[in-house]
Design a protein around this motif. Structure first.
Motif, PDB file in Angstrom:
ATOM      1  N   ALA A 118     -27.269 -25.799  -2.331  1.00  0.00           N
ATOM      2  CA  ALA A 118     -27.290 -25.423  -0.915  1.00  0.00           C
ATOM      3  C   ALA A 118     -26.155 -26.128  -0.171  1.00  0.00           C
ATOM      4  CB  ALA A 118     -28.627 -25.787  -0.290  1.00  0.00           C
ATOM      5  N   PRO A 119     -25.442 -25.428   0.757  1.00  0.00           N
ATOM      6  CA  PRO A 119     -24.361 -26.067   1.515  1.00  0.00           C
ATOM      7  C   PRO A 119     -24.911 -27.078   2.514  1.00  0.00           C
ATOM      8  CG  PRO A 119     -24.732 -23.827   2.303  1.00  0.00           C
ATOM      9  CD  PRO A 119     -25.598 -23.996   1.105  1.00  0.00           C
ATOM     10  N   LEU A 120     -24.266 -28.226   2.580  1.00  0.00           N
ATOM     11  CA  LEU A 120     -24.698 -29.295   3.489  1.00  0.00           C
ATOM     12  C   LEU A 120     -23.738 -29.465   4.665  1.00  0.00           C
ATOM     13  CD1 LEU A 120     -25.618 -31.974   0.783  1.00  0.00           C
ATOM     14  CD2 LEU A 120     -27.094 -30.209   1.786  1.00  0.00           C
ATOM     15  N   ALA A 121     -22.443 -29.223   4.449  1.00  0.00           N
ATOM     16  CA  ALA A 121     -21.439 -29.377   5.512  1.00  0.00           C
ATOM     17  C   ALA A 121     -20.213 -28.561   5.146  1.00  0.00           C
ATOM     18  CB  ALA A 121     -21.067 -30.843   5.706  1.00  0.00           C
ATOM     19  N   ILE A 122     -19.448 -28.153   6.186  1.00  0.00           N
ATOM     20  CA  ILE A 122     -18.216 -27.389   6.016  1.00  0.00           C
ATOM     21  C   ILE A 122     -17.026 -28.308   6.297  1.00  0.00           C
ATOM     22  CG2 ILE A 122     -16.895 -25.384   6.740  1.00  0.00           C
ATOM     23  CD1 ILE A 122     -19.487 -24.732   5.284  1.00  0.00           C
ATOM     24  N   VAL A 123     -16.020 -28.252   5.423  1.00  0.00           N
ATOM     25  CA  VAL A 123     -14.844 -29.108   5.544  1.00  0.00           C
ATOM     26  C   VAL A 123     -13.595 -28.231   5.556  1.00  0.00           C
ATOM     27  CG1 VAL A 123     -13.542 -31.010   4.518  1.00  0.00           C
ATOM     28  CG2 VAL A 123     -16.042 -30.944   4.307  1.00  0.00           C
ATOM     29  N   SER A 124     -12.696 -28.506   6.505  1.00  0.00           N
ATOM     30  CA  SER A 124     -11.410 -27.806   6.548  1.00  0.00           C
ATOM     31  C   SER A 124     -10.430 -28.601   5.693  1.00  0.00           C
ATOM     32  CB  SER A 124     -10.910 -27.707   7.988  1.00  0.00           C
ATOM     33  OG  SER A 124      -9.644 -27.100   8.028  1.00  0.00           O
ATOM     34  N   SER A 125     -10.104 -28.039   4.498  1.00  0.00           N
ATOM     35  CA  SER A 125      -9.319 -28.813   3.541  1.00  0.00           C
ATOM     36  C   SER A 125      -8.107 -28.036   3.054  1.00  0.00           C
ATOM     37  CB  SER A 125     -10.198 -29.191   2.346  1.00  0.00           C
ATOM     38  OG  SER A 125      -9.436 -29.783   1.331  1.00  0.00           O
ATOM     39  N   PRO A 126      -6.911 -28.593   3.163  1.00  0.00           N
ATOM     40  CA  PRO A 126      -5.726 -27.942   2.578  1.00  0.00           C
ATOM     41  C   PRO A 126      -5.798 -27.904   1.055  1.00  0.00           C
ATOM     42  CG  PRO A 126      -5.179 -30.120   3.428  1.00  0.00           C
ATOM     43  CD  PRO A 126      -6.552 -29.824   3.889  1.00  0.00           C
ATOM     44  N   ASP A 127      -6.449 -28.891   0.444  1.00  0.00           N
ATOM     45  CA  ASP A 127      -6.609 -28.886  -1.008  1.00  0.00           C
ATOM     46  C   ASP A 127      -7.454 -27.698  -1.450  1.00  0.00           C
ATOM     47  OD1 ASP A 127      -5.182 -31.236  -1.024  1.00  0.00           O
ATOM     48  OD2 ASP A 127      -6.975 -32.518  -1.086  1.00  0.00           O
ATOM     49  N   PHE A 128      -8.486 -27.394  -0.670  1.00  0.00           N
ATOM     50  CA  PHE A 128      -9.345 -26.273  -1.007  1.00  0.00           C
ATOM     51  C   PHE A 128      -8.576 -24.960  -0.871  1.00  0.00           C
ATOM     52  CE2 PHE A 128     -12.542 -23.060  -0.055  1.00  0.00           C
ATOM     53  CZ  PHE A 128     -13.437 -23.262  -1.094  1.00  0.00           C
ATOM     54  N   ALA A 129      -7.788 -24.848   0.199  1.00  0.00           N
ATOM     55  CA  ALA A 129      -6.988 -23.630   0.391  1.00  0.00           C
ATOM     56  C   ALA A 129      -6.004 -23.437  -0.758  1.00  0.00           C
ATOM     57  CB  ALA A 129      -6.253 -23.703   1.722  1.00  0.00           C
ATOM     58  N   ALA A 130      -5.408 -24.525  -1.229  1.00  0.00           N
ATOM     59  CA  ALA A 130      -4.474 -24.430  -2.353  1.00  0.00           C
ATOM     60  C   ALA A 130      -5.200 -23.998  -3.627  1.00  0.00           C
ATOM     61  CB  ALA A 130      -3.784 -25.772  -2.565  1.00  0.00           C
ATOM     62  N   ALA A 131      -6.431 -24.482  -3.818  1.00  0.00           N
ATOM     63  CA  ALA A 131      -7.195 -24.100  -5.008  1.00  0.00           C
ATOM     64  C   ALA A 131      -7.557 -22.624  -4.973  1.00  0.00           C
ATOM     65  CB  ALA A 131      -8.454 -24.956  -5.106  1.00  0.00           C
ATOM     66  N   VAL A 132      -7.879 -22.096  -3.784  1.00  0.00           N
ATOM     67  CA  VAL A 132      -8.186 -20.664  -3.659  1.00  0.00           C
ATOM     68  C   VAL A 132      -6.949 -19.831  -3.959  1.00  0.00           C
ATOM     69  CG1 VAL A 132      -8.882 -18.863  -2.050  1.00  0.00           C
ATOM     70  CG2 VAL A 132     -10.064 -21.074  -2.021  1.00  0.00           C
ATOM     71  N   ALA A 133      -5.814 -20.271  -3.432  1.00  0.00           N
ATOM     72  CA  ALA A 133      -4.563 -19.537  -3.706  1.00  0.00           C
ATOM     73  C   ALA A 133      -4.237 -19.559  -5.193  1.00  0.00           C
ATOM     74  CB  ALA A 133      -3.428 -20.158  -2.895  1.00  0.00           C
ATOM     75  N   GLU A 134      -4.491 -20.673  -5.860  1.00  0.00           N
ATOM     76  CA  GLU A 134      -4.224 -20.764  -7.297  1.00  0.00           C
ATOM     77  C   GLU A 134      -5.106 -19.798  -8.079  1.00  0.00           C
ATOM     78  OE1 GLU A 134      -2.132 -22.082 -10.538  1.00  0.00           O
ATOM     79  OE2 GLU A 134      -1.792 -22.594  -8.419  1.00  0.00           O
ATOM     80  N   VAL A 135      -6.339 -19.618  -7.629  1.00  0.00           N
ATOM     81  CA  VAL A 135      -7.231 -18.671  -8.295  1.00  0.00           C
ATOM     82  C   VAL A 135      -6.708 -17.246  -8.140  1.00  0.00           C
ATOM     83  CG1 VAL A 135      -9.529 -17.625  -8.206  1.00  0.00           C
ATOM     84  CG2 VAL A 135      -9.279 -20.110  -8.167  1.00  0.00           C
ATOM     85  N   ARG A 136      -6.293 -16.913  -6.926  1.00  0.00           N
ATOM     86  CA  ARG A 136      -5.812 -15.557  -6.700  1.00  0.00           C
ATOM     87  C   ARG A 136      -4.541 -15.271  -7.516  1.00  0.00           C
ATOM     88  NH1 ARG A 136      -8.881 -13.234  -3.021  1.00  0.00           N
ATOM     89  NH2 ARG A 136      -9.911 -14.473  -1.407  1.00  0.00           N
ATOM     90  N   LYS A 137      -3.649 -16.246  -7.609  1.00  0.00           N
ATOM     91  CA  LYS A 137      -2.436 -16.063  -8.425  1.00  0.00           C
ATOM     92  C   LYS A 137      -2.800 -15.899  -9.895  1.00  0.00           C
ATOM     93  CE  LYS A 137       0.594 -18.807  -5.430  1.00  0.00           C
ATOM     94  NZ  LYS A 137       1.415 -20.055  -5.344  1.00  0.00           N
ATOM     95  N   ALA A 138      -3.709 -16.746 -10.375  1.00  0.00           N
ATOM     96  CA  ALA A 138      -4.106 -16.655 -11.783  1.00  0.00           C
ATOM     97  C   ALA A 138      -4.819 -15.347 -12.068  1.00  0.00           C
ATOM     98  CB  ALA A 138      -5.021 -17.835 -12.137  1.00  0.00           C
ATOM     99  N   GLN A 139      -5.565 -14.863 -11.066  1.00  0.00           N
ATOM    100  CA  GLN A 139      -6.261 -13.588 -11.251  1.00  0.00           C
ATOM    101  C   GLN A 139      -5.253 -12.438 -11.358  1.00  0.00           C
ATOM    102  OE1 GLN A 139      -8.670 -12.339  -7.939  1.00  0.00           O
ATOM    103  NE2 GLN A 139     -10.200 -11.430  -9.310  1.00  0.00           N
ATOM    104  N   GLY A 140      -4.232 -12.448 -10.500  1.00  0.00           N
ATOM    105  CA  GLY A 140      -3.204 -11.409 -10.565  1.00  0.00           C
ATOM    106  C   GLY A 140      -2.442 -11.445 -11.873  1.00  0.00           C
ATOM    107  N   ALA A 141      -2.088 -12.648 -12.319  1.00  0.00           N
ATOM    108  CA  ALA A 141      -1.348 -12.779 -13.578  1.00  0.00           C
ATOM    109  C   ALA A 141      -2.189 -12.308 -14.760  1.00  0.00           C
ATOM    110  CB  ALA A 141      -0.919 -14.229 -13.774  1.00  0.00           C
ATOM    111  N   ALA A 142      -3.485 -12.584 -14.722  1.00  0.00           N
ATOM    112  CA  ALA A 142      -4.356 -12.173 -15.819  1.00  0.00           C
ATOM    113  C   ALA A 142      -4.492 -10.658 -15.874  1.00  0.00           C
ATOM    114  CB  ALA A 142      -5.728 -12.839 -15.653  1.00  0.00           C
ATOM    115  N   LEU A 143      -4.617 -10.023 -14.714  1.00  0.00           N
ATOM    116  CA  LEU A 143      -4.724  -8.560 -14.692  1.00  0.00           C
ATOM    117  C   LEU A 143      -3.444  -7.907 -15.206  1.00  0.00           C
ATOM    118  CD1 LEU A 143      -6.577  -8.038 -11.277  1.00  0.00           C
ATOM    119  CD2 LEU A 143      -7.507  -7.747 -13.588  1.00  0.00           C
ATOM    120  N   GLN A 144      -2.292  -8.457 -14.779  1.00  0.00           N
ATOM    121  CA  GLN A 144      -1.017  -7.905 -15.230  1.00  0.00           C
ATOM    122  C   GLN A 144      -0.829  -8.075 -16.739  1.00  0.00           C
ATOM    123  OE1 GLN A 144       1.002  -6.047 -13.653  1.00  0.00           O
ATOM    124  NE2 GLN A 144       2.732  -6.021 -15.105  1.00  0.00           N
ATOM    125  N   ALA A 145      -1.173  -9.249 -17.238  1.00  0.00           N
ATOM    126  CA  ALA A 145      -1.025  -9.493 -18.665  1.00  0.00           C
ATOM    127  C   ALA A 145      -1.961  -8.611 -19.480  1.00  0.00           C
ATOM    128  CB  ALA A 145      -1.293 -10.972 -18.972  1.00  0.00           C
TER     129      ALA A 145
END
Length: 411
Positions: free
Chosen positions: A124-151
């Motif tokens: 269960a979520p306890l608190a929301i945090v505005s994190s640049p590290d989290f945003a970078a991790a989400v972007a890394e997932v989306r890039k890896a997802q695109g690369a996987a689909l293309q491959a």
């Protein structure tokens, strides 16, 4: 009358409290021993047979038959019993079902979702945090997802071309290798995002390429239980892996940490039944689950852990409680009533023991005499004391009225 004259002399001196006046104390002891309360009057008769004269507290003391009839004398015998240890302890959360919650990401707190006392489930979520590290991790997932689909598409096309003899087999193997590598990168990115607090359904949607709402960085409950502490505030800057945010515990079971000294430690075993009593006289029952291998250097006591079911949440962390441990190992020894044990000026325990006759046995026909005997006490079992030294089986001690005998002997 003797009683009234003694009372008047004590009041005139005003040097001692009334209850400590020697003359009144002597009269009070004589009244109790001679049993004047059984009659209608409180007159004390001056009789030479009241108490035989003696020279000190260690000299034998004798009583008239009437006085002796009001004393209870009991023979000491060996009995089988289970030792009972009474000590103190403090309450703690059960470490197996409680945990501190650390922030997995860095950044400021934007919103707190729960307050102390809330019951939450795992994830269960306890608190929301505005994190640049989290945003970078989400972007890394989306890039890896695109690369996987293309491959994956390239590998499928190369498979068709190879079947038509349009490309070499090594080109097909390379395409398959690239697809597996891209899929592994996507899995790694998703696992990293999961470690940062993203729930399972969102990760599944990302893996399958389905559309999702905006992902926010959050602190989630690692286990189910009650939020017992909130240690952060909105706007507070968190550091990943080091900032303590919440404490969650399952309050249906608690630990009591009892302190046991070396002399009592042989009485305690894992599995022993324990009674826990709070300051409000609430009694709970638990079991010894752990005995520490180290002694506390400051108290020289060994920690004994007691696991206590607490469905009504009566115990609170750091609460001070009384602990009564029922030993599961049976022993054989001498037990005497608590009322039989008195204390001398050095606070040493003693009892009044019936003197033996010249033949070596306690007197039966003649009026017996009694003398003090210092003893060594062991554990206490309800309303009885264990005697480890100072008494032998077959000896007779005063179990009721010993306090009055002490008053009379001190005069």
């Amino acid at each position: 009358m003797i009683a009234k004259d003694s009372w008047r002399r004590c009041r005139q001196t005003r040097r001692l409290p009334i209850r400590l006046c020697p003359a009144a104390l002597a009269v009070f002891a004589a009244l109790l021993i001679t049993g004047c309360a059984d009659g209608d009057s409180a007159t004390v008769h001056d009789s030479p047979s009241t108490i035989v004269s003696h020279h000190g507290p260690d000299d034998p003391i004798s009583f008239s038959p009437e006085q002796l009839a009001r004393l209870h004398v009991q023979e000491v015998a060996l009995v089988d019993f289970r030792p009972l240890l009474q000590t103190t302890g403090t309450v703690a959360f059960d470490g197996d079902i409680s945990t501190p919650v650390l922030s997995p990401i860095s950044g400021p707190v934007t919103r707190i979702l729960v307050q102390p006392g809330a019951v939450v489930s795992a994830g269960a979520p306890l608190a929301i945090v505005s994190s640049p590290d989290f945003a970078a991790a989400v972007a890394e997932v989306r890039k890896a997802q695109g690369a996987a689909l293309q491959a994956e598409r390239i590998a499928a096309q190369d498979e068709q071309l190879w079947r038509n003899d349009a490309i070499a087999r090594r080109d097909l193997e390379q395409a398959r290798t690239d697809a597996r590598s891209a899929a592994a990168d996507l899995d790694a990115a998703l696992q990293q995002l999961g470690a940062l607090g993203v729930d399972g359904p969102t990760l599944d949607a990302l893996r399958e390429g389905r559309g999702i709402d905006t992902i926010q960085g959050s602190i989630r409950a690692p286990i189910g239980g009650t939020v017992v502490e909130r240690l952060i505030n909105p706007g507070q800057l968190l550091e990943a892996g080091s900032t303590l945010c919440f404490t969650i515990a399952d309050l249906s079971r608690m630990w009591v940490e009892a302190s046991v000294f070396d002399s009592d430690l042989p009485l305690v075993h894992v599995g022993d039944r324990v009674d826990i009593k709070t300051a409000a006289s609430q009694v709970l029952h638990g079991t010894v689950t752990f005995i520490a291998a180290l002694v506390d250097p400051s108290t020289k006591a060994t920690a004994v852990r007691v696991e206590v079911p607490d469905p009504h949440h009566l115990l609170k962390r750091d609460m001070y409680v009384q602990v009564k441990i029922h030993s599961s190992h049976e022993r054989r020894g001498l037990l005497i009533p608590v009322a039989a044990v008195l204390r001398d000026e050095q606070n040493l325990p003693f009892v009044f023991v019936e003197q033996a006759t010249d033949g070596g046995s306690t007197s039966t026909g003649a009026t017996p005499s009694f003398s003090r005997r210092t003893i060594t006490l062991g554990s206490r079992i309800d309303d009885r004391h264990e005697v480890t030294d100072g008494l032998r089986p077959g000896e007779r001690v005063i179990t009721e009225g010993a306090l009055f005998v002490q008053f009379a002997q001190n005069q």
